[in-house]
Structures are given as C-alpha cells and as structure tokens.
Design a protein around this motif. Structure first.
Motif, PDB file in Angstrom:
ATOM      1  N   ASN A  99       0.853  -1.187   0.000  1.00 20.90           N
ATOM      2  CA  ASN A  99       0.000   0.000   0.000  1.00 20.90           C
ATOM      3  C   ASN A  99       0.888   1.237   0.000  1.00 20.90           C
ATOM      4  O   ASN A  99       1.839   1.327   0.803  1.00 20.90           O
ATOM      5  CB  ASN A  99      -0.914   0.015   1.227  1.00 20.90           C
ATOM      6  CG  ASN A  99      -1.867  -1.161   1.258  1.00 20.90           C
ATOM      7  OD1 ASN A  99      -2.808  -1.228   0.490  1.00 20.90           O
ATOM      8  ND2 ASN A  99      -1.608  -2.111   2.155  1.00 20.90           N
ATOM      9  N   GLU A 101       0.665   5.792  -0.657  1.00 25.91           N
ATOM     10  CA  GLU A 101      -0.293   6.901  -0.637  1.00 25.91           C
ATOM     11  C   GLU A 101      -0.380   7.638  -1.970  1.00 25.91           C
ATOM     12  O   GLU A 101      -1.450   8.100  -2.354  1.00 25.91           O
ATOM     13  CB  GLU A 101       0.078   7.883   0.476  1.00 25.91           C
ATOM     14  CG  GLU A 101      -0.156   7.317   1.873  1.00 25.91           C
ATOM     15  CD  GLU A 101      -0.464   8.395   2.890  1.00 25.91           C
ATOM     16  OE1 GLU A 101      -1.049   9.430   2.516  1.00 25.91           O
ATOM     17  OE2 GLU A 101      -0.123   8.197   4.060  1.00 25.91           O
ATOM     18  N   CYS A 138      -8.383   6.799  -5.497  1.00 24.52           N
ATOM     19  CA  CYS A 138      -8.802   6.864  -4.087  1.00 24.52           C
ATOM     20  C   CYS A 138      -9.733   5.724  -3.665  1.00 24.52           C
ATOM     21  O   CYS A 138     -10.855   5.995  -3.206  1.00 24.52           O
ATOM     22  CB  CYS A 138      -9.451   8.208  -3.794  1.00 24.52           C
ATOM     23  SG  CYS A 138      -8.439   9.632  -4.281  1.00 24.52           S
ATOM     24  N   PRO A 139      -9.342   4.458  -3.819  1.00 17.75           N
ATOM     25  CA  PRO A 139      -7.993   4.024  -4.206  1.00 17.75           C
ATOM     26  C   PRO A 139      -7.894   3.663  -5.683  1.00 17.75           C
ATOM     27  O   PRO A 139      -8.889   3.388  -6.342  1.00 17.75           O
ATOM     28  CB  PRO A 139      -7.799   2.786  -3.349  1.00 17.75           C
ATOM     29  CG  PRO A 139      -9.185   2.193  -3.276  1.00 17.75           C
ATOM     30  CD  PRO A 139     -10.121   3.369  -3.212  1.00 17.75           C
ATOM     31  N   THR A 163      -1.911  -1.011  -3.956  1.00 17.68           N
ATOM     32  CA  THR A 163      -3.039  -0.112  -3.711  1.00 17.68           C
ATOM     33  C   THR A 163      -2.516   1.292  -3.450  1.00 17.68           C
ATOM     34  O   THR A 163      -1.674   1.498  -2.567  1.00 17.68           O
ATOM     35  CB  THR A 163      -3.876  -0.583  -2.517  1.00 17.68           C
ATOM     36  OG1 THR A 163      -4.344  -1.919  -2.762  1.00 17.68           O
ATOM     37  CG2 THR A 163      -5.071   0.332  -2.295  1.00 17.68           C
ATOM     38  N   GLN A 165      -3.617   4.789  -2.173  1.00 19.52           N
ATOM     39  CA  GLN A 165      -4.692   5.446  -1.423  1.00 19.52           C
ATOM     40  C   GLN A 165      -4.088   6.517  -0.523  1.00 19.52           C
ATOM     41  O   GLN A 165      -3.377   6.221   0.443  1.00 19.52           O
ATOM     42  CB  GLN A 165      -5.449   4.425  -0.570  1.00 19.52           C
ATOM     43  CG  GLN A 165      -6.490   5.033   0.372  1.00 19.52           C
ATOM     44  CD  GLN A 165      -7.667   5.636  -0.368  1.00 19.52           C
ATOM     45  OE1 GLN A 165      -8.448   4.927  -0.989  1.00 19.52           O
ATOM     46  NE2 GLN A 165      -7.798   6.947  -0.299  1.00 19.52           N
ATOM     47  N   CYS A 230      -8.280  13.277  -2.686  1.00 12.15           N
ATOM     48  CA  CYS A 230      -8.862  12.049  -2.134  1.00 12.15           C
ATOM     49  C   CYS A 230      -9.803  12.331  -0.978  1.00 12.15           C
ATOM     50  O   CYS A 230     -10.201  11.407  -0.256  1.00 12.15           O
ATOM     51  CB  CYS A 230      -7.747  11.112  -1.684  1.00 12.15           C
ATOM     52  SG  CYS A 230      -6.999  10.182  -3.066  1.00 12.15           S
TER      53      CYS A 230
END
Length: 238
Positions: A99, A101, A138-139, A163, A165, A230
């Motif tokens: 994950n 950002e 987002c995501p 991912t 996000q 987001c």
C-alpha cells in the motif's frame, strides 16, 4: 551352374518418435520396428544395436539403433528417437500486496519480490511482465505481473497488488492570528492561506464566516477548509 546369391538389403522405416513426459525411457523393444521386409527372406531379423543420449534437457534426446538382417547377411539400420520432456511447470507464490499513498510512491518493478520460485530443472528466471491499473482513484489498484520461466521454457505468472490510497490531510501554513476590530466594516477580507499536500497538491478550498449573532461584542469565527483530491481535509479557524 545356377548361383543363388541375395545381395539386396532388407527394408524398414525409422520407428515413430516417442515422447515421454518426465521419463524414464521405455525398455528396448524390437517390435517398435513394424514394417521390416526383404525381397527373399520372409522374416528378416530385427535386433537392438546401441543407444546414445545427447545428455540435454528440454528435451533429452535418446537415439536407439536397430538392425534389420536378412538370411544372406544383408543389413540396414534404423533409428528410434525418444524425447524425455519436462512436464512440470515452475512454482512460485504471489508477492505480498503493498500500500502506498501517492502514485509517485509506487516502487519500480523488482523480480526479487518473488522469493520462493522453484522448479525440478533448477532455479527458474523471474522477470517483470506488466502493470495494469484499474483506472480508478482513491484508491487506485495496480496489478503487477511477473513471469516465472524454467529451463524448459515453461512459464507461470504471479501477481502483486499495489493499492494507491492517499490518507494524509493537507498541511496549512501561515495560520491566521485572531483579530479585534471596532466596526463590522473593519472585518478583513478572507485571504488564501498557503497549503501543501503529500501527493499532487490538487484539491479545493472553502471558507465561511459564522457569527454568534450577538453584539458588543459580536464574535465571528472564520474557517478555512482545504480538501485534497482524495477527500482528506484540514481545517483552521480565526
């Protein structure tokens, strides 16, 4: 004087190639020669002569030689090719999902994230194949695919899910100090504040003045809300 002397060799075809996934090779068998014939001898004799291998893999090629001999000693040889192939594809597990950002935080492809590749013919080769995004935000989900190829060119594919996000709110700089004025006309106009975001910096800003409805004094609370792409929001008040 009548001399009978057969000088014509017998005939026969090379047996059809035999493929054996994984081996072992079948036992020597003269009956693989099925069309032996001769101009004089009714049943020429088929016999095993020799066997060689190229020692390779993918496939290993074994060559067996058989002789066909008639009653007068005329002889030919035929070859039976046996291919030992690898029926077992390599194995590997999907790398652990990650994950991040921001899209800029997505790591470059790295075959070393596949850690348990294995094969019966030795260590297979891992290579990046492609990245496919679902096109959302987002995501956003990126599916990264790696190929795992063994020495016999058998290939499997494993995937890693990335991912993207953003969960970090913007940061507002230059926080305004509280002010006191004497008249409603002296209330300063709302100005933009400086703000930064951890990803692309796009977003929206909204502001509102809310009065407590009193007088002498009247208190107005001015609020700035900065929202990134987001939906993460930061709010300050004056």
């Amino acid at each position: 004087i009548i001399t009978v002397n057969d000088i014509t060799p017998p005939t026969a075809s090379n047996p059809a190639t035999t493929t054996v996934p994984g081996g072992p090779a079948p036992a020597v068998d003269i009956t693989v020669v099925i069309d032996e014939a001769d101009n004089c001898t009714v049943a020429p004799v088929v016999a095993f002569v020799s066997e060689t291998t190229d020692g390779a893999a993918c496939p290993e090629t074994i060559t067996r030689t058989y002789s066909i001999t008639d009653d007068c000693g005329n002889q030919i040889t035929v070859e039976h090719i046996i291919l030992i192939t690898d029926p077992f594809p390599p194995t590997a597990s999907n790398p652990l999902p990650i994950n991040v950002e921001c899209i800029g935080d997505v790591p470059v492809p790295d075959p070393l994230v596949v850690t348990d590749e294995a094969d019966n013919q030795g260590v297979p080769v891992v290579a990046w194949d492609n990245d496919v995004s679902d096109g959302l935000t987002c995501p956003e989900t990126i599916t990264r695919t790696y190929s795992v190829t063994d020495l016999c060119a058998s290939v499997i594919y494993v995937t890693q899910t990335i991912t993207v996000q953003d969960i970090t709110a913007p940061v507002i700089a230059g926080l305004p100090a509280d002010v006191t004025v004497e008249c409603i006309g002296d209330v300063p106009a709302m100005v933009d504040l400086t703000w930064t975001d951890n990803c692309d910096g796009t977003g929206t800003v909204t502001g509102a003045d809310v009065s407590d409805g009193l007088s002498c004094p009247e208190t107005i609370t001015r609020t700035w809300t900065y929202t990134d792409a987001c939906g993460n929001a930061a709010t300050v008040s004056q």
